[in-house]
Design an enzyme around this catalytic site. Structure first.
Site, PDB file in Angstrom:
ATOM      1  N   CYS A 116       0.797  -1.255   0.000  1.00  9.16           N
ATOM      2  CA  CYS A 116       0.000   0.000   0.000  1.00  9.16           C
ATOM      3  C   CYS A 116       0.822   1.294   0.000  1.00  9.16           C
ATOM      4  O   CYS A 116       0.421   2.266  -0.631  1.00  9.16           O
ATOM      5  CB  CYS A 116      -0.987  -0.020   1.151  1.00  9.16           C
ATOM      6  SG  CYS A 116      -2.081  -1.440   1.078  1.00  9.16           S
ATOM      7  N   HIS A 257      -3.441   6.788   3.629  1.00 10.81           N
ATOM      8  CA  HIS A 257      -3.847   5.608   2.857  1.00 10.81           C
ATOM      9  C   HIS A 257      -5.281   5.247   3.247  1.00 10.81           C
ATOM     10  O   HIS A 257      -5.645   5.283   4.428  1.00 10.81           O
ATOM     11  CB  HIS A 257      -2.886   4.460   3.170  1.00 10.81           C
ATOM     12  CG  HIS A 257      -3.337   3.147   2.620  1.00 10.81           C
ATOM     13  ND1 HIS A 257      -3.721   2.997   1.315  1.00 10.81           N
ATOM     14  CD2 HIS A 257      -3.476   1.924   3.198  1.00 10.81           C
ATOM     15  CE1 HIS A 257      -4.080   1.743   1.112  1.00 10.81           C
ATOM     16  NE2 HIS A 257      -3.951   1.071   2.241  1.00 10.81           N
ATOM     17  N   ASN A 287     -10.090   0.015  -0.491  1.00 14.33           N
ATOM     18  CA  ASN A 287      -8.628   0.034  -0.383  1.00 14.33           C
ATOM     19  C   ASN A 287      -8.032  -0.250  -1.761  1.00 14.33           C
ATOM     20  O   ASN A 287      -8.126  -1.371  -2.250  1.00 14.33           O
ATOM     21  CB  ASN A 287      -8.204  -1.034   0.638  1.00 14.33           C
ATOM     22  CG  ASN A 287      -6.702  -1.078   0.842  1.00 14.33           C
ATOM     23  OD1 ASN A 287      -5.940  -0.488   0.083  1.00 14.33           O
ATOM     24  ND2 ASN A 287      -6.277  -1.786   1.869  1.00 14.33           N
TER      25      ASN A 287
HETATM   26  O1  UT7 Z   1      -4.059  -1.706   3.249  1.00 13.33           O
HETATM   27  C1  UT7 Z   1      -3.354  -2.013   4.400  1.00 13.33           C
HETATM   28  C2  UT7 Z   1      -3.646  -3.327   4.923  1.00 13.33           C
HETATM   29  N1  UT7 Z   1      -4.971  -3.580   5.372  1.00 13.33           N
HETATM   30  C3  UT7 Z   1      -5.556  -2.945   6.391  1.00 13.33           C
HETATM   31  O2  UT7 Z   1      -5.092  -1.955   6.900  1.00 13.33           O
HETATM   32  C4  UT7 Z   1      -6.805  -3.562   6.963  1.00 13.33           C
HETATM   33  C5  UT7 Z   1      -6.726  -3.592   8.460  1.00 13.33           C
HETATM   34  N2  UT7 Z   1      -7.798  -4.316   9.095  1.00 13.33           N
HETATM   35  C6  UT7 Z   1      -9.089  -3.902   9.049  1.00 13.33           C
HETATM   36  O3  UT7 Z   1      -9.423  -2.932   8.391  1.00 13.33           O
HETATM   37  C7  UT7 Z   1     -10.093  -4.655   9.885  1.00 13.33           C
HETATM   38  O4  UT7 Z   1      -9.414  -5.516  10.763  1.00 13.33           O
HETATM   39  C8  UT7 Z   1     -11.106  -5.472   9.043  1.00 13.33           C
HETATM   40  C9  UT7 Z   1     -12.065  -4.511   8.353  1.00 13.33           C
HETATM   41  C10 UT7 Z   1     -10.390  -6.309   8.019  1.00 13.33           C
HETATM   42  C11 UT7 Z   1     -11.910  -6.365   9.977  1.00 13.33           C
HETATM   43  O5  UT7 Z   1     -12.561  -5.593  10.971  1.00 13.33           O
HETATM   44  P1  UT7 Z   1     -12.449  -6.004  12.523  1.00 13.33           P
HETATM   45  O6  UT7 Z   1     -13.316  -5.068  13.254  1.00 13.33           O
HETATM   46  O7  UT7 Z   1     -10.999  -6.040  12.875  1.00 13.33           O
HETATM   47  O8  UT7 Z   1     -13.107  -7.436  12.542  1.00 13.33           O
HETATM   48  P2  UT7 Z   1     -12.447  -8.829  12.959  1.00 13.33           P
HETATM   49  O9  UT7 Z   1     -11.507  -9.306  11.900  1.00 13.33           O
HETATM   50  O10 UT7 Z   1     -11.949  -8.749  14.360  1.00 13.33           O
HETATM   51  O11 UT7 Z   1     -13.745  -9.732  12.933  1.00 13.33           O
HETATM   52  C12 UT7 Z   1     -14.852  -9.491  13.807  1.00 13.33           C
HETATM   53  C13 UT7 Z   1     -15.992 -10.401  13.393  1.00 13.33           C
HETATM   54  C14 UT7 Z   1     -15.560 -11.842  13.182  1.00 13.33           C
HETATM   55  O12 UT7 Z   1     -16.602 -12.671  13.617  1.00 13.33           O
HETATM   56  P3  UT7 Z   1     -16.545 -13.366  15.083  1.00 13.33           P
HETATM   57  O13 UT7 Z   1     -15.285 -14.188  15.072  1.00 13.33           O
HETATM   58  O14 UT7 Z   1     -16.503 -12.232  16.053  1.00 13.33           O
HETATM   59  O15 UT7 Z   1     -17.809 -14.157  15.115  1.00 13.33           O
HETATM   60  C15 UT7 Z   1     -15.430 -11.964  11.693  1.00 13.33           C
HETATM   61  O16 UT7 Z   1     -15.637 -13.280  11.234  1.00 13.33           O
HETATM   62  O17 UT7 Z   1     -16.516  -9.953  12.117  1.00 13.33           O
HETATM   63  C16 UT7 Z   1     -16.553 -11.068  11.228  1.00 13.33           C
HETATM   64  N3  UT7 Z   1     -16.399 -10.574   9.870  1.00 13.33           N
HETATM   65  C17 UT7 Z   1     -17.431 -10.164   9.110  1.00 13.33           C
HETATM   66  N4  UT7 Z   1     -18.756 -10.124   9.374  1.00 13.33           N
HETATM   67  C18 UT7 Z   1     -19.562  -9.657   8.397  1.00 13.33           C
HETATM   68  C19 UT7 Z   1     -15.254 -10.413   9.156  1.00 13.33           C
HETATM   69  N5  UT7 Z   1     -15.546  -9.931   7.942  1.00 13.33           N
HETATM   70  C20 UT7 Z   1     -16.887  -9.771   7.888  1.00 13.33           C
HETATM   71  C21 UT7 Z   1     -17.775  -9.310   6.906  1.00 13.33           C
HETATM   72  N6  UT7 Z   1     -19.085  -9.256   7.193  1.00 13.33           N
HETATM   73  N7  UT7 Z   1     -17.353  -8.878   5.684  1.00 13.33           N
END
Ligand code: UT7
Length: 330
Positions: A116, A257, A287
């Site tokens: 990125c 970013h 992104n």
């Molecule tokens: O470009 C540079 C690199 N990338 C980034 O900077 C991305 C950095 N990370 C993020 O932006 C966030 O961590 C995400 C948007 C990817 C995820 O958000 P989060 O609030 O950190 O969620 P999480 O990964 O902790 O997941 C929370 C819950 C999980 O369910 P359980 O285990 O709590 O039941 C996931 O399975 O949300 C679930 N989940 C979703 N639910 C509905 C993950 N993706 C989705 C989805 N829709 N698309």
């Protein structure tokens, strides 16, 4: 004391595919919702390129606009540094395909792999190329088709990414005060496996096994990446400001970013920048990795929020891990 810039932005251009994919489209194929995506990421829609629109073609459209703004032709370009995580082919560099499309016959062309913050790494390299006398006009490009490497069956990554390209002409400064006041780049390879594509490279070449395991797609430990993004982007803001010898109060616009609205807000808080001084378009494009910063600058110019003479703080973070920043007098 403000450092005299060695290089300046002479032109900027972007390209995005026509097709808009809304969050509602993902509701049809994945266990997700518009509400979850908006609340957790800030993304409402993104652009997706068709197979016949290559990374080099997106880069070409962006580069032509950047050259036009700079008042230069392709033969005036001495080098092309193209940052991408999604090269059209593994060999040769997409930068060489771009060179051919542009007819930039006087340029050296190569790709740069820094995820990125690739655009900021490319800016830093271009500055170095000018410093070492390799030429005076360089094209830096961030161009991606991330939807070709995101797993459409993985809800934690499929919803995040967009396709786009951004390009800038970096020109040797004429001695004025406009230009790049500082750059900062850094990496931590120990954290590589938190955001990576395990298969399809030389370690595990493409095979039926790789395809069956879907290991040629992006894997990301979202929460860990999120935490590192906030920490490193904050460090990068501090470093660029320190190297430029200015304080955050002297910055007119923060261009972070665009990965996640919550990361953008945390970075702005750290830098002490009110949100009206922060470019945000993650809602429209998702992104777009290395294209994200030029895309945000372009929007700022189009909306009249970025004007000549303003001081901009650019900052990004990505897989590697890699992070970087720059202070630019626009
Ligand atoms: O470009 C540079 C690199 N990338 C980034 O900077 C991305 C950095 N990370 C993020 O932006 C966030 O961590 C995400 C948007 C990817 C995820 O958000 P989060 O609030 O950190 O969620 P999480 O990964 O902790 O997941 C929370 C819950 C999980 O369910 P359980 O285990 O709590 O039941 C996931 O399975 O949300 C679930 N989940 C979703 N639910 C509905 C993950 N993706 C989705 C989805 N829709 N698309």
């Amino acid at each position: 004391m403000i450092r005299r810039p060695l290089v300046e932005f002479a032109g900027l251009g972007v390209a995005v595919p026509d097709r808009v994919v809304t969050n509602a489209e993902f509701e049809k194929t994945l266990d997700t919702s518009d509400q979850w995506i908006v609340e957790r990421t800030g993304i409402r829609e993104r652009r997706v390129a068709p197979p016949e629109q290559s990374v080099a073609m997106l880069a070409q459209e962006a580069s032509r606009k950047a050259l036009a703004m700079a008042g230069l032709g392709p033969l005036d370009i001495h080098g092309i540094v193209l940052a991408t995580a999604t090269p059209d082919r593994l060999l040769p560099a997409t930068a060489c395909d771009l060179q051919a499309l542009l007819g930039a016959r006087n340029a050296a062309a190569f790709d740069l792999s820094a995820a990125c913050p690739g655009f900021l790494f490319a800016l830093t390299v271009a500055e170095g190329l000018v410093a070492s006398g390799q030429g005076e006009n360089f094209l830096i490009v961030g161009a991606e088709k991330l939807n070709t490497i995101a797993d459409p069956t993985d809800r934690s990554t499929a919803i995040l990414f967009g396709d786009a390209a951004g390009a800038a002409v970096i020109r040797k400064s004429d001695g004025g005060t406009r230009g790049v006041l500082s750059t900062f780049i850094k990496s931590d390879g120990n954290l590589a496996d938190l955001l990576y594509r395990p298969g399809g490279g030389a370690v595990d070449p493409i095979s039926n096994k790789v395809v069956a395991e879907r290991s040629h797609f992006i894997k990301m430990a979202g929460r860990e990446v999120f935490k590192s993004a906030v920490l490193t982007m904050s460090e990068a803001c501090d470093q660029a400001l320190q190297r430029a010898g200015i304080s955050a109060a002297e910055v007119d616009m923060l261009i972070p970013h665009q990965a996640n609205l919550r990361i953008i807000e945390a970075t702005a808080r750290h830098a002490g920048m009110p949100l009206e001084k922060v470019m945000i378009n993650v809602d429209r494009y998702g992104n777009t990795s290395s294209a994200s910063i030029p895309l945000a600058i372009d929007q700022g110019i189009a909306e009249g929020r970025i004007k000549p003479g303003m001081t901009l703080l650019l900052v990004a973070f990505g897989g590697g891990f890699t992070w970087g920043s720059a202070v630019v007098k626009w």
